[in-house]
Design a protein around this motif. Structure first.
Motif, mmCIF file in Angstrom:
data_model
loop_
_atom_site.group_PDB
_atom_site.id
_atom_site.type_symbol
_atom_site.label_atom_id
_atom_site.label_comp_id
_atom_site.label_asym_id
_atom_site.label_seq_id
_atom_site.Cartn_x
_atom_site.Cartn_y
_atom_site.Cartn_z
ATOM 1 N N GLN A 183 -0.367 -4.278 -9.987
ATOM 2 C CA GLN A 183 -0.803 -4.212 -11.378
ATOM 3 C C GLN A 183 -1.763 -3.051 -11.617
ATOM 4 O O GLN A 183 -1.685 -2.370 -12.646
ATOM 5 N N ILE A 184 -2.661 -2.808 -10.667
ATOM 6 C CA ILE A 184 -3.577 -1.668 -10.805
ATOM 7 C C ILE A 184 -2.790 -0.373 -10.806
ATOM 8 O O ILE A 184 -3.061 0.549 -11.587
ATOM 9 N N PHE A 185 -1.790 -0.289 -9.920
ATOM 10 C CA PHE A 185 -0.976 0.920 -9.833
ATOM 11 C C PHE A 185 -0.245 1.189 -11.145
ATOM 12 O O PHE A 185 -0.012 2.354 -11.511
ATOM 13 N N ASP A 213 -6.559 -3.554 4.806
ATOM 14 C CA ASP A 213 -5.240 -3.615 4.168
ATOM 15 C C ASP A 213 -5.220 -4.489 2.922
ATOM 16 O O ASP A 213 -4.151 -4.753 2.362
ATOM 17 N N ASP A 214 -6.408 -4.930 2.469
ATOM 18 C CA ASP A 214 -6.508 -5.578 1.159
ATOM 19 C C ASP A 214 -7.390 -4.742 0.234
ATOM 20 O O ASP A 214 -8.038 -5.271 -0.674
ATOM 21 N N THR A 215 -7.406 -3.431 0.442
ATOM 22 C CA THR A 215 -8.195 -2.500 -0.363
ATOM 23 C C THR A 215 -7.272 -1.582 -1.144
ATOM 24 O O THR A 215 -6.304 -1.045 -0.589
ATOM 25 N N TYR A 216 -7.570 -1.404 -2.422
ATOM 26 C CA TYR A 216 -6.849 -0.453 -3.273
ATOM 27 C C TYR A 216 -7.745 0.757 -3.496
ATOM 28 O O TYR A 216 -8.917 0.620 -3.842
ATOM 29 N N VAL A 217 -7.189 1.962 -3.319
ATOM 30 C CA VAL A 217 -7.955 3.199 -3.473
ATOM 31 C C VAL A 217 -7.296 4.069 -4.530
ATOM 32 O O VAL A 217 -6.086 4.335 -4.460
ATOM 33 N N LYS A 218 -8.064 4.517 -5.498
ATOM 34 C CA LYS A 218 -7.582 5.526 -6.443
ATOM 35 C C LYS A 218 -7.705 6.870 -5.742
ATOM 36 O O LYS A 218 -8.587 7.682 -6.022
ATOM 37 N N HIS A 239 -1.792 9.210 6.571
ATOM 38 C CA HIS A 239 -2.304 7.846 6.698
ATOM 39 C C HIS A 239 -1.783 7.208 7.979
ATOM 40 O O HIS A 239 -0.711 7.559 8.479
ATOM 41 N N MET A 240 -2.559 6.275 8.506
ATOM 42 C CA MET A 240 -2.184 5.520 9.700
ATOM 43 C C MET A 240 -2.637 4.074 9.525
ATOM 44 O O MET A 240 -3.752 3.818 9.062
ATOM 45 N N ILE A 250 0.834 -1.205 0.000
ATOM 46 C CA ILE A 250 0.000 0.000 0.000
ATOM 47 C C ILE A 250 0.869 1.255 0.000
ATOM 48 O O ILE A 250 0.605 2.222 -0.720
ATOM 49 N N ARG A 251 1.939 1.236 0.799
ATOM 50 C CA ARG A 251 2.853 2.385 0.825
ATOM 51 C C ARG A 251 3.485 2.619 -0.550
ATOM 52 O O ARG A 251 3.712 3.769 -0.951
ATOM 53 N N ASP A 252 3.798 1.536 -1.260
ATOM 54 C CA ASP A 252 4.521 1.635 -2.531
ATOM 55 C C ASP A 252 3.596 1.869 -3.714
ATOM 56 O O ASP A 252 4.079 2.107 -4.831
ATOM 57 N N THR A 253 2.278 1.773 -3.500
ATOM 58 C CA THR A 253 1.350 1.946 -4.621
ATOM 59 C C THR A 253 0.444 3.149 -4.379
ATOM 60 O O THR A 253 0.873 4.283 -4.533
ATOM 61 N N TRP A 254 -0.786 2.911 -3.949
ATOM 62 C CA TRP A 254 -1.767 3.995 -3.996
ATOM 63 C C TRP A 254 -1.526 5.093 -2.982
ATOM 64 O O TRP A 254 -1.926 6.247 -3.219
ATOM 65 N N LEU A 255 -0.843 4.806 -1.862
ATOM 66 C CA LEU A 255 -0.546 5.891 -0.931
ATOM 67 C C LEU A 255 0.442 6.906 -1.508
ATOM 68 O O LEU A 255 0.496 8.052 -1.052
ATOM 69 N N ARG A 256 1.199 6.489 -2.488
ATOM 70 C CA ARG A 256 2.119 7.423 -3.144
ATOM 71 C C ARG A 256 1.369 8.518 -3.894
ATOM 72 O O ARG A 256 1.940 9.566 -4.206
ATOM 73 N N LEU A 257 0.095 8.262 -4.188
ATOM 74 C CA LEU A 257 -0.718 9.257 -4.898
ATOM 75 C C LEU A 257 -1.363 10.258 -3.946
ATOM 76 O O LEU A 257 -2.113 11.131 -4.369
ATOM 77 N N SER A 258 -1.086 10.131 -2.656
ATOM 78 C CA SER A 258 -1.705 11.015 -1.666
ATOM 79 C C SER A 258 -0.655 11.833 -0.926
ATOM 80 O O SER A 258 -0.771 12.062 0.273
ATOM 81 N N HIS A 259 0.372 12.284 -1.657
ATOM 82 C CA HIS A 259 1.457 13.041 -1.034
ATOM 83 C C HIS A 259 0.906 14.236 -0.275
ATOM 84 O O HIS A 259 -0.027 14.906 -0.725
#
Length: 381
Positions: free
Chosen positions: A346-348, A203-208, A138-139, A67-76
Motif C-alpha cells: 500500500q505504501i508503494f 525484512d519488515d522495514t519499508y524504505v523510501k 541489495h543482499m 521487498i523485491r516487488d516494492t521499494w527495492l524497485r526504486l533502487s535500480h
C-alpha cells in the motif's frame, strides 16, 4: 653414459622442486583469497555506492519477495539520481578537542523543516539529473546452519532465481542471535564488496530508498568537495538513524544483558529497524570483530562498538521510524519499521502508510549536549 644419467636425474629433481614450489604458492594464494575460498557464495564486486543489507529469516520468503516487488524497485542499479540541494546538507566540524561536533537540536529542527518545504516544492518539478552514475546492490542475509533439507532446497531455488541471498553457513539463524549475524555479515561484505555506504534494515522495514539515495548522494558529493577543509583530521564517517541514549540496560527477560558493564544506560545507538553506515565504520567493526563484546541487541552492539571513535557523525533523523513499535505515520518518514507485506504494498502504491501507529510514542530531536536522561526531551511538533 652413467654421468649423463646422473645429470638428467639431477635436472629432473631440480625441476620438480621448483614446479612443486610454484604449485604450493598458487594453492596458498587461493586459500587466502576470500572471494574464491568463501563459504558464503558471493563474488567480489566494485564501485557500489549503497549496499542495502536486509537481515531476513530463512522462512520469510514472502517478506523478501514483497521487498523485491516494492521499494527495492526504486533502487535500480546504474541510475542517475537528481541531487538533493547541497545547501540543505549539513556537514559537522571538528571542535577544539579534536572530536566532531554533533548537530544541535535547533539545526535538526531546521533540517526537517527545510526537507518538508523542499519536498513540497518538488511535487510539480522534475529536477535535472546529477550526472553521477550510482550503483545500488541489495543482499538478504540468512543463516543456514542446522536448517532442514526442505528449507535449504527452497533457499537454493530462491538464490537461483534472484541471486541476492547471502547464505551464512556458520550461523544458526534465530531472533536472539542477531548480533552474531550482523558481525558475520559485515565480515563477509567488507571482504567481498567495495561500497561507499551500507544500509542495514530488517525484512519488515519499508524504505523510501529513492529519496534516501538522493540525499545521500548530495551528502557524499559535498563531503568529498570539502575534504581539504578537514585538514589532517579524518573525514567524518556517517552513522545515520534514529538514536536512543536513555534506554536502561535489560536485567531480566529475553533481552537480559550478561556483560554490559559500561553504564546504567546503553550508550547512544541508532534503532535497529534501519540505519546507514559509512564503509570505514563497517571495516572498523569487521577488523575488530575478534575483540568485540557481543551484547544482546544488534543495534545496541553497533552503537557501543562505535562509541569511542572521534570521527563518527551520528546523524539523528526523525524521518527514521525504526523503533520496535511504529510511531504515528508522517509524510516525511523515510524508513518505516514493523510493516507487514500488505502495508508495504500500500505504501508503494502511494498511501501515506498503513496502520495508525502509536500516537503515544512521541518523536524527538536528540540533544547531544546534555546527559543521557535528558537527551530525548526535545519533541518534534
Amino acid at each position: 653414459m652413467r654421468r649423463l644419467n646422473n645429470l638428467v636425474t639431477i635436472f629432473v629433481a631440480i625441476a620438480a622442486f621448483f614446479f612443486g614450489s610454484i604449485i604450493t604458492k598458487i594453492l596458498i594464494l587461493v586459500e587466502k583469497c576470500p572471494a574464491q575460498h568463501s563459504k558464503h557464495h558471493v563474488a567480489t564486486h566494485a564501485d557500489i555506492f549503497l549496499l542495502v543489507l536486509v537481515l531476513s529469516s530463512p522462512r520469510n520468503i514472502e517478506q523478501r519477495n514483497t521487498i523485491r516487488d516494492t521499494w527495492l524497485r526504486l533502487s535500480h542499479q546504474h541510475l542517475y539520481h537528481s541531487n538533493f540541494p547541497e545547501d540543505l546538507v549539513y556537514l559537522p566540524n571538528y571542535g577544539p578537542n579534536g572530536h566532531l561536533e554533533m548537530e544541535l537540536v535547533e539545526h535538526q529542527a531546521k533540517s526537517l523543516k527545510d526537507y518538508i518545504n523542499w519536498k513540497k516544492n518538488m511535487r510539480n518539478f522534475i529536477s535535472p539529473k546529477s550526472g553521477r552514475r550510482i550503483k545500488v546492490k541489495h543482499m538478504f542475509a540468512i543463516g543456514t546452519m542446522q536448517l532442514g533439507s526442505t528449507i535449504q532446497d527452497d533457499l537454493v531455488k530462491e538464490q537461483g532465481k534472484h541471486n541476492d541471498l547471502l547464505l551464512l553457513q556458520q550461523h544458526y539463524d534465530t531472533y536472539y542471535n542477531l548480533t552474531e549475524k550482523i558481525l558475520q555479515t559485515l565480515n563477509v561484505l567488507t571482504q567481498n564488496f567495495t561500497f561507499s555506504y551500507l544500509m542495514k534494515v530488517d525484512d519488515d522495514t519499508y524504505v523510501k530508498v529513492d529519496t534516501l539515495i538522493n540525499e545521500l548522494v548530495s551528502y557524499d558529493i559535498k563531503l568529498l568537495r570539502k575534504k581539504q577543509e578537514y585538514g589532517t583530521n579524518p573525514l567524518p564517517q556517517l552513522y545515520w538513524g534514529y538514536f536512543n541514549g536513555r534506554a536502561t540496560i535489560k536485567l531480566h527477560g529475553q533481552w537480559k544483558e550478561h556483560n554490559y558493564y559500561l553504564s546504567k544506560n546503553y550508550l547512544p545507538y541508532a534503532l535497529g529497524g534501519g540505519y546507514v553506515l559509512s564503509r570505514k565504520l563497517c571495516e572498523y567493526i569487521s577488523n575488530s570483530s575478534k575483540f568485540l563484546s557481543l551484547y544482546a541487541s544488534e543495534d545496541v552492539s553497533i552503537g557501543t562498538w562505535l562509541a569511542p571513535l572521534r570521527y563518527v557523525y551520528r546523524r539523528h533523523d526523525p524521518r527514521f521510524d525504526t523503533s520496535f513499535l511504529p510511531r504515528k505515520c508522517k509524510s516525511y518518514h523515510l524508513v518505516l519499521h514493523k510493516r507487514s507485506t500488505e502495508m508495504m504494498a500500500q505504501i508503494f502504491k502511494g498511501k501515506l502508510c498503513s496502520g495508525n501507529g502509536h500516537s503515544s510514542i512521541l518523536e524527538y530531536y536528540y540533544d547531544w549536549t546534555t546527559t543521557a536522561d535528558k537527551c530525548c526531551d526535545s519533541l518534534v511538533p
